[in-house]
Design a protein around this motif. Structure first.
Motif, PDB file in Angstrom:
ATOM      1  N   GLU A   1       0.956  -1.218   0.089  1.00 58.38           N
ATOM      2  CA  GLU A   1       0.011  -0.004   0.027  1.00 58.38           C
ATOM      3  C   GLU A   1       0.830   1.350  -0.135  1.00 58.38           C
ATOM      4  OE1 GLU A   1      -3.420   0.285   2.313  1.00 58.38           O
ATOM      5  OE2 GLU A   1      -4.161  -1.731   1.867  1.00 58.38           O
ATOM      6  N   VAL A   2       1.999   1.232   0.865  1.00 56.00           N
ATOM      7  CA  VAL A   2       2.878   2.183   0.639  1.00 56.00           C
ATOM      8  C   VAL A   2       3.237   2.582  -0.771  1.00 56.00           C
ATOM      9  CG1 VAL A   2       5.053   3.197   1.432  1.00 56.00           C
ATOM     10  CG2 VAL A   2       3.520   2.528   3.036  1.00 56.00           C
ATOM     11  N   ALA A   3       3.676   1.531  -1.502  1.00 53.93           N
ATOM     12  CA  ALA A   3       4.214   1.489  -2.739  1.00 53.93           C
ATOM     13  C   ALA A   3       3.003   2.295  -3.775  1.00 53.93           C
ATOM     14  CB  ALA A   3       4.246   0.285  -3.422  1.00 53.93           C
ATOM     15  N   ARG A   4       1.764   1.989  -3.342  1.00 53.79           N
ATOM     16  CA  ARG A   4       0.650   2.744  -4.091  1.00 53.79           C
ATOM     17  C   ARG A   4       0.307   4.177  -3.763  1.00 53.79           C
ATOM     18  NH1 ARG A   4      -4.687  -0.991  -4.846  1.00 53.79           N
ATOM     19  NH2 ARG A   4      -5.398   0.715  -5.997  1.00 53.79           N
ATOM     20  N   TYR A   5       0.250   4.294  -2.410  1.00 51.07           N
ATOM     21  CA  TYR A   5      -0.302   5.620  -1.961  1.00 51.07           C
ATOM     22  C   TYR A   5       0.425   6.403  -0.989  1.00 51.07           C
ATOM     23  CZ  TYR A   5      -4.368   2.415  -2.163  1.00 51.07           C
ATOM     24  OH  TYR A   5      -5.318   1.338  -2.895  1.00 51.07           O
ATOM     25  N   GLY A   6       1.752   6.050  -0.843  1.00 54.75           N
ATOM     26  CA  GLY A   6       2.579   6.563  -0.182  1.00 54.75           C
ATOM     27  C   GLY A   6       2.173   6.470   1.240  1.00 54.75           C
ATOM     28  N   ASP A   7       2.805   7.181   2.453  1.00 53.56           N
ATOM     29  CA  ASP A   7       2.251   7.055   3.669  1.00 53.56           C
ATOM     30  C   ASP A   7       0.884   7.681   4.053  1.00 53.56           C
ATOM     31  OD1 ASP A   7       5.035   6.358   4.027  1.00 53.56           O
ATOM     32  OD2 ASP A   7       5.689   7.770   5.561  1.00 53.56           O
ATOM     33  N   GLY A   8       0.178   6.933   4.810  1.00 51.01           N
ATOM     34  CA  GLY A   8      -1.262   7.472   5.158  1.00 51.01           C
ATOM     35  C   GLY A   8      -1.916   6.485   5.967  1.00 51.01           C
TER      36      GLY A   8
ATOM     37  N   ILE B   1      -9.555  17.940  -3.893  1.00 57.45           N
ATOM     38  CA  ILE B   1     -10.108  16.543  -3.606  1.00 57.45           C
ATOM     39  C   ILE B   1      -9.604  15.735  -4.765  1.00 57.45           C
ATOM     40  CG2 ILE B   1     -12.005  14.973  -3.163  1.00 57.45           C
ATOM     41  CD1 ILE B   1     -11.502  17.369  -1.063  1.00 57.45           C
ATOM     42  N   LEU B   2      -9.723  16.407  -6.042  1.00 54.48           N
ATOM     43  CA  LEU B   2      -9.125  15.704  -7.033  1.00 54.48           C
ATOM     44  C   LEU B   2      -7.739  15.421  -7.125  1.00 54.48           C
ATOM     45  CD1 LEU B   2      -9.820  13.836  -9.525  1.00 54.48           C
ATOM     46  CD2 LEU B   2      -9.989  16.082 -10.937  1.00 54.48           C
ATOM     47  N   GLU B   3      -7.134  16.369  -6.738  1.00 56.27           N
ATOM     48  CA  GLU B   3      -5.446  16.552  -6.511  1.00 56.27           C
ATOM     49  C   GLU B   3      -5.207  15.322  -5.593  1.00 56.27           C
ATOM     50  OE1 GLU B   3      -3.506  19.172  -4.005  1.00 56.27           O
ATOM     51  OE2 GLU B   3      -1.588  19.199  -5.347  1.00 56.27           O
ATOM     52  N   TYR B   4      -5.920  15.510  -4.581  1.00 51.42           N
ATOM     53  CA  TYR B   4      -5.733  14.141  -3.572  1.00 51.42           C
ATOM     54  C   TYR B   4      -5.837  12.894  -4.135  1.00 51.42           C
ATOM     55  CZ  TYR B   4      -6.398  11.234   0.560  1.00 51.42           C
ATOM     56  OH  TYR B   4      -6.410   9.997   1.294  1.00 51.42           O
ATOM     57  N   LEU B   5      -6.881  12.543  -4.797  1.00 50.73           N
ATOM     58  CA  LEU B   5      -7.067  11.220  -5.494  1.00 50.73           C
ATOM     59  C   LEU B   5      -6.279  10.750  -6.618  1.00 50.73           C
ATOM     60  CD1 LEU B   5     -10.993  11.781  -5.697  1.00 50.73           C
ATOM     61  CD2 LEU B   5     -10.024  10.116  -4.092  1.00 50.73           C
ATOM     62  N   GLU B   6      -5.617  11.954  -7.354  1.00 55.53           N
ATOM     63  CA  GLU B   6      -4.646  11.735  -8.209  1.00 55.53           C
ATOM     64  C   GLU B   6      -3.423  11.356  -7.704  1.00 55.53           C
ATOM     65  OE1 GLU B   6      -6.408  14.253 -12.217  1.00 55.53           O
ATOM     66  OE2 GLU B   6      -4.695  15.079 -10.793  1.00 55.53           O
ATOM     67  N   TRP B   7      -3.151  11.812  -6.659  1.00 54.20           N
ATOM     68  CA  TRP B   7      -1.838  11.176  -5.965  1.00 54.20           C
ATOM     69  C   TRP B   7      -1.976  10.170  -4.791  1.00 54.20           C
ATOM     70  CZ3 TRP B   7       2.868  12.890  -7.504  1.00 54.20           C
ATOM     71  CH2 TRP B   7       2.765  13.872  -8.506  1.00 54.20           C
ATOM     72  N   HIS B   8      -3.345   9.750  -4.896  1.00 55.24           N
ATOM     73  CA  HIS B   8      -3.575   8.426  -4.048  1.00 55.24           C
ATOM     74  C   HIS B   8      -4.270   7.450  -4.974  1.00 55.24           C
ATOM     75  CE1 HIS B   8      -5.594   6.936  -0.292  1.00 55.24           C
ATOM     76  NE2 HIS B   8      -4.185   7.102   0.105  1.00 55.24           N
TER      77      HIS B   8
ATOM     78  N   PRO C   1       0.805  15.201  -1.894  1.00 54.47           N
ATOM     79  CA  PRO C   1      -0.220  15.979  -1.166  1.00 54.47           C
ATOM     80  C   PRO C   1      -1.597  15.284  -1.093  1.00 54.47           C
ATOM     81  CG  PRO C   1      -0.282  16.184  -3.513  1.00 54.47           C
ATOM     82  CD  PRO C   1       0.831  15.437  -3.467  1.00 54.47           C
ATOM     83  N   THR C   2      -1.371  14.491   0.025  1.00 54.46           N
ATOM     84  CA  THR C   2      -2.564  13.691   0.727  1.00 54.46           C
ATOM     85  C   THR C   2      -2.765  14.162   2.030  1.00 54.46           C
ATOM     86  OG1 THR C   2      -0.986  11.840   1.096  1.00 54.46           O
ATOM     87  CG2 THR C   2      -2.098  11.813  -1.101  1.00 54.46           C
ATOM     88  N   LEU C   3      -2.336  13.359   2.969  1.00 53.33           N
ATOM     89  CA  LEU C   3      -2.742  13.388   4.451  1.00 53.33           C
ATOM     90  C   LEU C   3      -2.079  14.665   5.100  1.00 53.33           C
ATOM     91  CD1 LEU C   3      -3.941  12.211   7.153  1.00 53.33           C
ATOM     92  CD2 LEU C   3      -1.848  11.281   7.410  1.00 53.33           C
ATOM     93  N   PHE C   4      -3.033  15.493   5.765  1.00 57.41           N
ATOM     94  CA  PHE C   4      -2.693  16.512   6.820  1.00 57.41           C
ATOM     95  C   PHE C   4      -3.257  16.468   8.021  1.00 57.41           C
ATOM     96  CE2 PHE C   4      -5.641  18.328   3.967  1.00 57.41           C
ATOM     97  CZ  PHE C   4      -6.619  19.040   4.922  1.00 57.41           C
ATOM     98  N   PHE C   5      -2.819  17.231   9.067  1.00 55.45           N
ATOM     99  CA  PHE C   5      -3.541  17.514  10.248  1.00 55.45           C
ATOM    100  C   PHE C   5      -4.401  18.850  10.612  1.00 55.45           C
ATOM    101  CE2 PHE C   5      -0.245  14.466  12.588  1.00 55.45           C
ATOM    102  CZ  PHE C   5      -0.966  13.482  12.307  1.00 55.45           C
ATOM    103  N   GLU C   6      -5.345  18.887  11.234  1.00 54.52           N
ATOM    104  CA  GLU C   6      -5.911  19.979  11.769  1.00 54.52           C
ATOM    105  C   GLU C   6      -5.674  20.069  13.147  1.00 54.52           C
ATOM    106  OE1 GLU C   6     -10.086  20.159  10.622  1.00 54.52           O
ATOM    107  OE2 GLU C   6     -10.561  22.170  11.881  1.00 54.52           O
ATOM    108  N   ILE C   7      -5.638  21.487  13.664  1.00 59.79           N
ATOM    109  CA  ILE C   7      -5.471  21.606  15.064  1.00 59.79           C
ATOM    110  C   ILE C   7      -6.689  22.574  15.340  1.00 59.79           C
ATOM    111  CG2 ILE C   7      -4.047  22.440  17.037  1.00 59.79           C
ATOM    112  CD1 ILE C   7      -2.821  20.227  15.388  1.00 59.79           C
ATOM    113  N   ILE C   8      -7.694  21.979  16.243  1.00 55.87           N
ATOM    114  CA  ILE C   8      -8.815  22.570  16.414  1.00 55.87           C
ATOM    115  C   ILE C   8      -9.381  22.920  17.937  1.00 55.87           C
ATOM    116  CG2 ILE C   8     -10.286  20.450  16.362  1.00 55.87           C
ATOM    117  CD1 ILE C   8     -12.390  22.456  14.725  1.00 55.87           C
ATOM    118  N   CYS C   9      -9.835  24.130  18.259  1.00 58.71           N
ATOM    119  CA  CYS C   9     -10.215  24.217  19.609  1.00 58.71           C
ATOM    120  C   CYS C   9     -11.636  25.165  19.483  1.00 58.71           C
ATOM    121  CB  CYS C   9      -9.224  25.563  20.241  1.00 58.71           C
ATOM    122  SG  CYS C   9      -9.865  26.098  21.730  1.00 58.71           S
TER     123      CYS C   9
END
Ligand code: FE2
Length: 396
Positions: free
Chosen positions: A90-97, A266-273, A359-367
């Motif tokens: 899966e890492v070969a296909r998608y990168g870390d995630g 969202i399409l950018e994400y999918l294309e790199w995933h 350009p796939t996974l990121f984090f959000e910090i929310i309060c």
């Protein structure tokens, strides 16, 4: 910083009748190329404890896993040790995630069987790990794309309450002792408390399919929805519906791309995933946005930058809804934190740039200061910032 709290604390009174009653987010498992190095990245950049591991040194010959903890967040980083291990493929296909958003239940086998009866497809059958100290039973169902939901039930020393107090995560895990970064993070915490929400990106036209899946299979309810009139800029758009578990333990927004002049994020994400749905971001809750973002920025975390003009109107936007932001306005601006409000209160949020080369996974910090929303008022400013980044990557 306050101690960890979680919406699950009210679940003690829940009835035992429904096997799909969720007790907690057990853990989020990432498949990564090199768990040892990723553990260091998340520890140094985000303040996680590298709490436990399972690898060759503990007798695990197929995979290496590191358990990262902070507040009530448990991230499990897994790397396959052989080319044909599923994590390596899966890492070969998608990168870390993110591979698995695992939930704790009373009886993993019963939860799995109920989910299958409700129409879920099996990811893997119930399996039990046990030793004289206790038992961990896991079973998985497939959700969108490459993502799995594991049901996890625990007894004895592996009970979730004990793990929260530092107990071992599962048979075969060992504590990581004497690591300097763990000491440093105890002295200098980042204040992340628990997973507030977990967002998935699916293909165009598939959002409603997965909304229905969460309703039918897991008994989730729609919490909020946003269409492309809410979430669009001149160039790109998306649609989103937020699904919530019965006790609101976990909220799972689902995004799909919408038609725009240029490529949706969202399409950018999918294309790199590999054109496969997956988790776009995990949002971590803090009780002190400014302290958390200050700590994270000092550690070098790279956040999305919003133009200064954003702050020309944000305070009035919040005040119009009847709220006064009690955090220091100048510090909010200096830290580049975003603010939004609805009829229940306001919230502060900030988004990291992607956590890996794709350009796939990121984090959000929310309060949250009362608001249970997701920052709809920020979408426009945010997406314009995102488009600048997409353009820099040559993906707009
Ligand atoms: Fe979010």
């Amino acid at each position: 910083m306050t101690t960890a709290s979680t919406p699950s604390s009210s679940t003690d009174a829940r009835t035992k009748a429904d096997p799909l009653d969720l007790i907690d987010v057990d853990h989020v498992r990432f498949f990564v190329g090199n768990a040892k190095q990723s553990a260091m990245f998340y520890a140094y950049a985000f303040g996680f404890q590298i709490a436990q591991l399972s690898d060759l040194t503990t007798g695990s010959r197929q995979q290496a896993s590191y358990l990262l903890t902070q507040g009530n967040i448990r991230i499990l980083l897994t790397t396959g040790l052989h080319a044909d291990h599923p994590a390596q493929r899966e890492v070969a296909r998608y990168g870390d995630g993110v591979k698995d958003i695992a939930v704790t239940v009373d009886d993993a086998t019963a939860a799995y069987e109920q989910a299958i009866r409700n129409g879920a497809e099996s990811a893997y059958e119930p399996c039990e790990q046990s030793d004289p100290n206790g038992t961990v039973v896991s079973a998985g169902i497939k959700t969108y794309g490459r993502v799995v939901h594991s049901f996890v039930s625990r007894t004895g020393d592996y009970d979730l309450k004990r793990i929260k107090d530092g107990g071992l995560f599962a048979p075969g895990f060992a504590r990581v002792e004497g690591l300097a970064i763990n000491e440093q993070n105890r002295r200098d915490p980042c204040g992340l408390l628990y997973v507030d929400h977990c967002v998935g990106n699916v293909e165009e036209g598939k959002m409603n399919h997965w909304v229905k899946w969460y309703e039918d299979v897991l008994g989730f309810k729609m919490f909020k929805h946003f269409d492309d009139a809410d979430i669009s800029t001149e160039y790109s758009a998306l649609m989103s519906k937020v699904m919530a578990s019965g006790n609101h333990l976990i909220k799972m927004p689902i995004n799909e791309p919408a038609e725009g002049k240029k490529k949706s994020q969202i399409l950018e994400y999918l294309e790199w995933h590999d054109m496969t749905p997956g988790v776009q971001h995990l949002a971590f809750r803090t009780d002190d946005e400014l302290a958390s973002v200050t700590a994270l920025r000092q550690r070098g975390v790279d956040f999305l930058a919003i133009p200064d003009t954003y702050y020309d109107e944000v305070w009035q936007r919040v005040e119009k809804l009847g709220w006064t932001v009690r955090e220091d306005h100048e510090r909010v601006k200096q830290l580049g934190v975003l603010v939004d409000a609805d009829d229940e209160g306001y919230l502060l949020q900030l988004f990291t740039k992607p956590l890996q080369d794709r350009p796939t996974l990121f984090f959000e910090i929310i309060c949250r200061r009362g608001s249970q929303s997701f920052g709809k008022g920020n979408f426009k400013a945010l997406f314009e910032a995102l488009e600048l980044e997409q353009d820099r990557r040559g993906n707009l």
